[in-house]
Design a protein around this motif. Structure first.
Motif, mmCIF file in Angstrom:
data_model
loop_
_atom_site.group_PDB
_atom_site.id
_atom_site.type_symbol
_atom_site.label_atom_id
_atom_site.label_comp_id
_atom_site.label_asym_id
_atom_site.label_seq_id
_atom_site.Cartn_x
_atom_site.Cartn_y
_atom_site.Cartn_z
ATOM 1 N N TRP A 59 36.697 13.620 -15.441
ATOM 2 C CA TRP A 59 37.375 14.798 -14.907
ATOM 3 C C TRP A 59 36.586 15.413 -13.759
ATOM 4 O O TRP A 59 35.395 15.647 -13.878
ATOM 5 C CB TRP A 59 37.572 15.856 -15.994
ATOM 6 C CG TRP A 59 38.732 15.556 -16.888
ATOM 7 C CD1 TRP A 59 38.707 14.858 -18.057
ATOM 8 C CD2 TRP A 59 40.084 15.947 -16.686
ATOM 9 N NE1 TRP A 59 39.969 14.783 -18.594
ATOM 10 C CE2 TRP A 59 40.835 15.447 -17.764
ATOM 11 C CE3 TRP A 59 40.738 16.667 -15.693
ATOM 12 C CZ2 TRP A 59 42.207 15.648 -17.883
ATOM 13 C CZ3 TRP A 59 42.110 16.869 -15.814
ATOM 14 C CH2 TRP A 59 42.836 16.360 -16.897
ATOM 15 N N THR A 60 37.287 15.696 -12.670
ATOM 16 C CA THR A 60 36.745 16.499 -11.582
ATOM 17 C C THR A 60 37.064 17.942 -11.914
ATOM 18 O O THR A 60 38.205 18.256 -12.292
ATOM 19 C CB THR A 60 37.380 16.102 -10.235
ATOM 20 O OG1 THR A 60 37.077 14.724 -9.989
ATOM 21 C CG2 THR A 60 36.873 16.968 -9.095
ATOM 22 N N VAL A 61 36.061 18.813 -11.803
ATOM 23 C CA VAL A 61 36.245 20.209 -12.182
ATOM 24 C C VAL A 61 35.774 21.143 -11.075
ATOM 25 O O VAL A 61 35.003 20.763 -10.206
ATOM 26 C CB VAL A 61 35.493 20.555 -13.488
ATOM 27 C CG1 VAL A 61 36.027 19.727 -14.654
ATOM 28 C CG2 VAL A 61 33.985 20.368 -13.338
ATOM 29 N N GLU A 62 36.250 22.371 -11.177
ATOM 30 C CA GLU A 62 35.802 23.461 -10.315
ATOM 31 C C GLU A 62 35.131 24.489 -11.213
ATOM 32 O O GLU A 62 35.741 24.964 -12.178
ATOM 33 C CB GLU A 62 36.996 24.092 -9.603
ATOM 34 C CG GLU A 62 36.645 25.326 -8.813
ATOM 35 C CD GLU A 62 37.876 26.020 -8.249
ATOM 36 O OE1 GLU A 62 37.702 26.711 -7.236
ATOM 37 O OE2 GLU A 62 38.968 25.891 -8.820
ATOM 38 N N LEU A 63 33.890 24.826 -10.907
ATOM 39 C CA LEU A 63 33.180 25.825 -11.696
ATOM 40 C C LEU A 63 33.731 27.209 -11.387
ATOM 41 O O LEU A 63 33.986 27.540 -10.226
ATOM 42 C CB LEU A 63 31.682 25.777 -11.405
ATOM 43 C CG LEU A 63 30.985 24.442 -11.672
ATOM 44 C CD1 LEU A 63 29.492 24.556 -11.355
ATOM 45 C CD2 LEU A 63 31.198 23.982 -13.099
ATOM 46 N N THR A 64 33.904 28.019 -12.448
ATOM 47 C CA THR A 64 34.464 29.353 -12.266
ATOM 48 C C THR A 64 33.563 30.457 -12.807
ATOM 49 O O THR A 64 33.810 31.627 -12.550
ATOM 50 C CB THR A 64 35.837 29.457 -12.956
ATOM 51 O OG1 THR A 64 35.682 29.218 -14.359
ATOM 52 C CG2 THR A 64 36.834 28.457 -12.357
ATOM 53 N N GLY A 65 32.552 30.108 -13.581
ATOM 54 C CA GLY A 65 31.675 31.123 -14.138
ATOM 55 C C GLY A 65 30.571 30.510 -14.976
ATOM 56 O O GLY A 65 30.421 29.289 -15.034
ATOM 57 N N VAL A 66 29.834 31.388 -15.644
ATOM 58 C CA VAL A 66 28.722 30.987 -16.503
ATOM 59 C C VAL A 66 28.900 31.685 -17.847
ATOM 60 O O VAL A 66 29.225 32.872 -17.895
ATOM 61 C CB VAL A 66 27.366 31.394 -15.875
ATOM 62 C CG1 VAL A 66 26.208 31.083 -16.801
ATOM 63 C CG2 VAL A 66 27.185 30.718 -14.527
ATOM 64 N N VAL A 67 28.705 30.953 -18.932
ATOM 65 C CA VAL A 67 28.743 31.552 -20.268
ATOM 66 C C VAL A 67 27.358 32.059 -20.636
ATOM 67 O O VAL A 67 27.199 33.150 -21.163
ATOM 68 C CB VAL A 67 29.236 30.558 -21.342
ATOM 69 C CG1 VAL A 67 29.239 31.217 -22.715
ATOM 70 C CG2 VAL A 67 30.609 30.047 -21.007
ATOM 71 N N GLY A 68 26.338 31.258 -20.370
ATOM 72 C CA GLY A 68 25.005 31.708 -20.722
ATOM 73 C C GLY A 68 23.936 30.679 -20.458
ATOM 74 O O GLY A 68 24.207 29.555 -20.043
#
Length: 145
Positions: A59-68
């Motif tokens: 899967w190619t993904v786009e990062l949208t945030g950080v959990v921790g």
């Protein structure tokens, strides 16, 4: 005395109330984990998360945030891992891509299916970070330099 934790990344991808997980062989056992892996030389944490997700799932993904950011010392080998877990959105899938060695398959599992497989998770952090995500723990990507 020299001591350094292993720097790793992981990615949580949720789609239609299911999480993209990796079913893999690790330490002689078949386990479930988020797409995850080690930081390579000369790459950013974000680049590592995108690369590892592609290599382990197709899967190619786009990062949208950080959990921790978490520390975990594995009882099997005593290694401490310093892991940044990103949130990502699935963009496209290459079903013909050969996955990393040790990866059996990428699977989409519901939270309930993950809880039912709790004894098959690679580490307690696998479910813990999903529960933090489900509880609304989110940070902007800019929190990671």
């Amino acid at each position: 005395m020299t001591w350094a934790p292993h720097v790793t990344v992981a990615t949580i991808i949720e789609q239609d109330n299911r999480y993209l997980m990796v079913y893999e062989e690790a330490d002689g056992q078949k386990v479930y984990n988020q797409p995850a892996g080690h930081l390579d030389p000369n790459e950013t944490l974000q680049e590592a998360a995108i690369r590892e997700t592609l290599e382990e799932t197709g899967w190619t993904v786009e990062l949208t945030g950080v959990v921790g950011v978490n520390l975990y010392t594995a009882p099997s080998n005593g290694i401490t891992y310093f892991r940044t877990t990103f949130i990502a959105r699935a963009l496209s899938h290459d079903s013909q891509r050969q996955l990393d060695t040790g990866i059996i398959e990428a699977v989409w599992l519901s939270y309930e299916e993950l809880v039912a497989r709790k004894h098959q998770l690679r580490s307690p952090m696998t479910l813990q970070i999903i529960e933090e995500y489900r509880a609304g723990r989110r940070f902007p990507l800019e929190v990671v330099g």
